[in-house]
Design an enzyme around this catalytic site. Structure first.
Site, PDB file in Angstrom:
ATOM      1  N   ARG A  49       0.820  -1.217   0.000  1.00 17.27           N
ATOM      2  CA  ARG A  49       0.000   0.000   0.000  1.00 17.27           C
ATOM      3  C   ARG A  49       0.853   1.267   0.000  1.00 17.27           C
ATOM      4  O   ARG A  49       0.492   2.258  -0.623  1.00 17.27           O
ATOM      5  CB  ARG A  49      -0.958  -0.034   1.187  1.00 17.27           C
ATOM      6  CG  ARG A  49      -2.154  -0.914   0.873  1.00 17.27           C
ATOM      7  CD  ARG A  49      -2.792  -1.558   2.059  1.00 17.27           C
ATOM      8  NE  ARG A  49      -3.837  -2.477   1.613  1.00 17.27           N
ATOM      9  CZ  ARG A  49      -3.612  -3.703   1.159  1.00 17.27           C
ATOM     10  NH1 ARG A  49      -2.362  -4.171   1.073  1.00 17.27           N
ATOM     11  NH2 ARG A  49      -4.609  -4.478   0.760  1.00 17.27           N
ATOM     12  N   ASP A  68     -26.046  11.328   8.687  1.00 18.02           N
ATOM     13  CA  ASP A  68     -24.870  11.383   7.835  1.00 18.02           C
ATOM     14  C   ASP A  68     -24.690  12.821   7.364  1.00 18.02           C
ATOM     15  O   ASP A  68     -25.660  13.589   7.333  1.00 18.02           O
ATOM     16  CB  ASP A  68     -25.021  10.444   6.637  1.00 18.02           C
ATOM     17  CG  ASP A  68     -23.686   9.956   6.119  1.00 18.02           C
ATOM     18  OD1 ASP A  68     -23.349   8.776   6.347  1.00 18.02           O
ATOM     19  OD2 ASP A  68     -22.967  10.754   5.486  1.00 18.02           O
TER      20      ASP A  68
END
Lengths: 286, 208, 123
Positions: free
Chosen positions: A43, A152
């Site tokens: 990564r 949210d």
């Protein structure tokens, strides 16, 4: 001839790995031991290429000194599994019905509904999972009213959550009889039944805005999974202080499995239950 | 009984908001309210009032409830003015370890306001304050940080101040720190910890 | 193998203590502040704790007070600090430390004290 720097993976030495690992642990609380070396290196190499920094050293300096923290967020995204699906991290729902709710109802002195806040709602898998779990696995649902509010910051994702349409992949861990009971088969996938859609309130909230969060109070349980890990230190502290006032004394917060309150706040008591570590607003303030 | 749907706000809350005026004078009065919830919300909302840092700093030293204290520190961090920073510096000298650590965390978030006084903190007569100053540097994204740390390991007489600086040099140090790290090892030749930490930092130095 | 938890916010200090203890065949885990220390303890308690004082979120005194309040078999704790005042040592013992050491600690000194507290050598 020198190899083309574009095509050769940058080398990450053992010393680089150690340095990165300590920094990442301090910032996110995620610890990688040496067995994760390949996972981490892969990564890092990906982000070194994406940022054009060319080497671990250049990349680490960017990560370490970037004022807005965007690269740390991008990397954290890569290092964590960011999928959401029904019954993800089910052990916490087991903890909810097996330990948290029994403790909450034993303490309750009134008949007011039990209140659960899910933040972030995301596309709705988590609040609906909780609703299904309560209906299927908690006998207390016959004696108590429960309110589930899911919030949210993103209004588009909230619209999606209200619509409640999911792919096969998203519902794959649900027992087949639950799927039959709570979903309708559609051409595009599975849609949550109207009853269940009516049982979750979806609202837009920015956790960093006092005006948005002021009225969120009297909750018994807050689920805030895999959100704080992407916040910077100040936003994370503000968010956990907000949750403190949103909870009733004795109320609980469940965080994601790779998250810890140790990066956010010392206000909560760490509680160990059979299935999970959960954080509790003390019954009396210390 | 069942899953039911309501609004986020129970009615009792709207009444409560009405009972407490949100103007600055009202908020100041609420900062000493017997109910910690009222004090926490006052400490949050006072962020919008002018010249409020000195009052919050004073309150910080008197406030017994840690949950209110945390919110006061968060508000001071958000304000980040000279009075807020001066108040936080005083907390570094507190006998209360929790308050000291809250101040360190807050000052880490205020690099622009703290940088001008950093030299003074690194030269403080109290070695603990110098250690905290190095702790605060951890979050600073300035190129000068390395030079400050090098000056610490070159000149600070206290082994633990140097040890704290070496820890951070291992993360951000470049080859510019090499000679000083070698000198430090020689200066504390009888301290196994300094040898260990300096060797680790030397191994991790970046080519700049 | 006896398990030891190091609770310290300085990565180099954790690594230094870890290497000393691992070379003496102890199993070591790390936490970078008191809250993480409590989380790890609740998941699986340790045989001994090495605890720093100044740490973010929950300091060493707070960690020890919470640790001593847990419903677990109590294990010895060494507080290791940069602070050399007698008052700091008194606070450490009051919070539940079994021993107070001042940084930097020498490897042999640390190992002897750890073994004494674990009852592996006679005083």
């Amino acid at each position: 001839m020198n190899p083309d720097p574009e095509t050769v993976d940058p080398i990450i030495t053992e010393s680089d790995f150690q340095k990165f690992r300590e920094f990442f642990y301090r910032k996110t609380g995620i610890q990688f031991d040496s067995s994760k070396r390949y996972f981490v290196d892969k990564r890092l190499v990906e982000r070194i290429a994406a940022t054009g920094t060319g080497s671990f050293r250049g990349y680490f300096m960017l990560l370490r000194f970037q004022v807005n923290g965007d690269e740390l967020q991008a990397l954290t995204n890569l290092m964590t599994v960011n999928e959401t699906y029904f019954f993800r991290e089910e052990y916490q729902f087991q903890c909810l019905v097996g330990s948290l709710l029994p403790e909450i109802v034993a303490r309750k002195t009134d008949r007011r509904p039990i209140r659960i806040w899910v933040m972030p709602s995301s596309s709705g898998e988590e609040p609906y999972s909780i609703a299904i779990y309560l209906l299927e696995r908690w006998v207390g649902i016959h004696h108590w009213d429960v309110e589930i509010i899911a919030s949210d910051i993103d209004t588009r994702i909230l619209a999606q959550a209200r619509q409640g349409l999911y792919s096969q992949r998203s519902v794959q861990y649900l027992p087949p009889d639950y799927l039959k009971r709570y979903f309708k088969r559609r051409a595009e996938g599975y849609q949550i039944s109207d009853d269940l859609r009516q049982s979750v309130e979806f609202t837009r909230v920015n956790l960093s805005e006092r005006a948005d969060t002021r009225n969120y109070r009297d909750f018994d349980v807050i689920f805030c999974r895999n959100l704080l890990i992407y916040f910077d230190d100040v936003s994370r502290k503000t968010a956990t202080e907000t949750f403190y006032d949103a909870l009733l004394p004795g109320g609980f917060i469940c965080l994601g499995h790779s998250e810890s309150m140790s990066r956010s706040s010392s206000l909560y008591k760490v509680r160990k239950f059979t299935n999970a570590i959960v954080y509790q607003r003390p019954l009396e303030t210390p | 009984m069942a899953l039911i749907k309501t609004q986020p706000t129970p009615e009792s809350v709207t009444e409560e908001v009405r009972r407490h005026p949100r103007d600055c004078a009202g908020l100041l009065a609420q900062l000493t309210d017997p109910d910690p919830t009222v004090r926490r919300w006052a400490a949050r909302d006072l962020a919008d009032c002018p010249d409020i840092s000195p009052v919050l700093v004073e309150r910080l030293h008197q406030e017994a409830d840690v949950s209110v204290r945390e919110v006061i520190v968060t508000t001071l961090t958000g304000l980040g003015d000279a009075a807020a920073v001066a108040g936080l510096v005083e907390c570094l000298r507190s006998e209360d370890a929790a308050l000291r650590n809250e101040a360190i965390e807050a000052m880490r978030q205020l690099p622009d306001a703290v940088a001008p006084i950093m030299r003074g903190l690194l030269a403080d007569p109290d070695p603990d304050v110098r250690i905290f100053a190095v702790n605060i540097l951890e979050s600073f994204c300035y190129p000068e940080v390395e030079a400050w740390l090098i000056a610490v390991i070159d000149h600070d007489p206290h082994v633990n101040v140097c040890a704290t600086a070496v820890d951070l040099l291992g993360e951000i140090g470049t080859l510019a720190a090499r000679e000083s790290l070698l000198r430090l090892k020689a200066r504390f030749a009888n301290e196994p910890y300094i040898r260990f930490a300096a060797d680790l930092a030397l191994e991790r130095l970046c080519e700049s | 193998m006896k398990r030891i938890l190091i609770v310290d916010d300085a990565a180099t200090v954790r690594l230094y203590h870890r290497e000393i203890l691992e070379a003496a065949n102890f199993t070591v885990e790390e936490a970078m502040n008191g809250i993480e220390g409590l989380e790890k303890t609740l998941r699986s308690p340790f045989d001994l704790y090495l605890v720093d004082i100044n740490m973010p979120k929950l300091d060493g005194y707070g960690f020890l007070r919470e640790l001593r309040g847990l419903d677990l078999p109590q294990a010895p704790a060494i507080m290791i600090s940069t602070e050399a005042e007698a008052s700091d040592a008194r606070l450490a013992y009051a919070a539940g430390a079994n021993l107070y050491l001042i940084k930097p600690v020498r490897p042999n000194q640390l190992l002897i004290q750890v073994r004494l507290l674990l009852g592996e050598v006679c005083p």
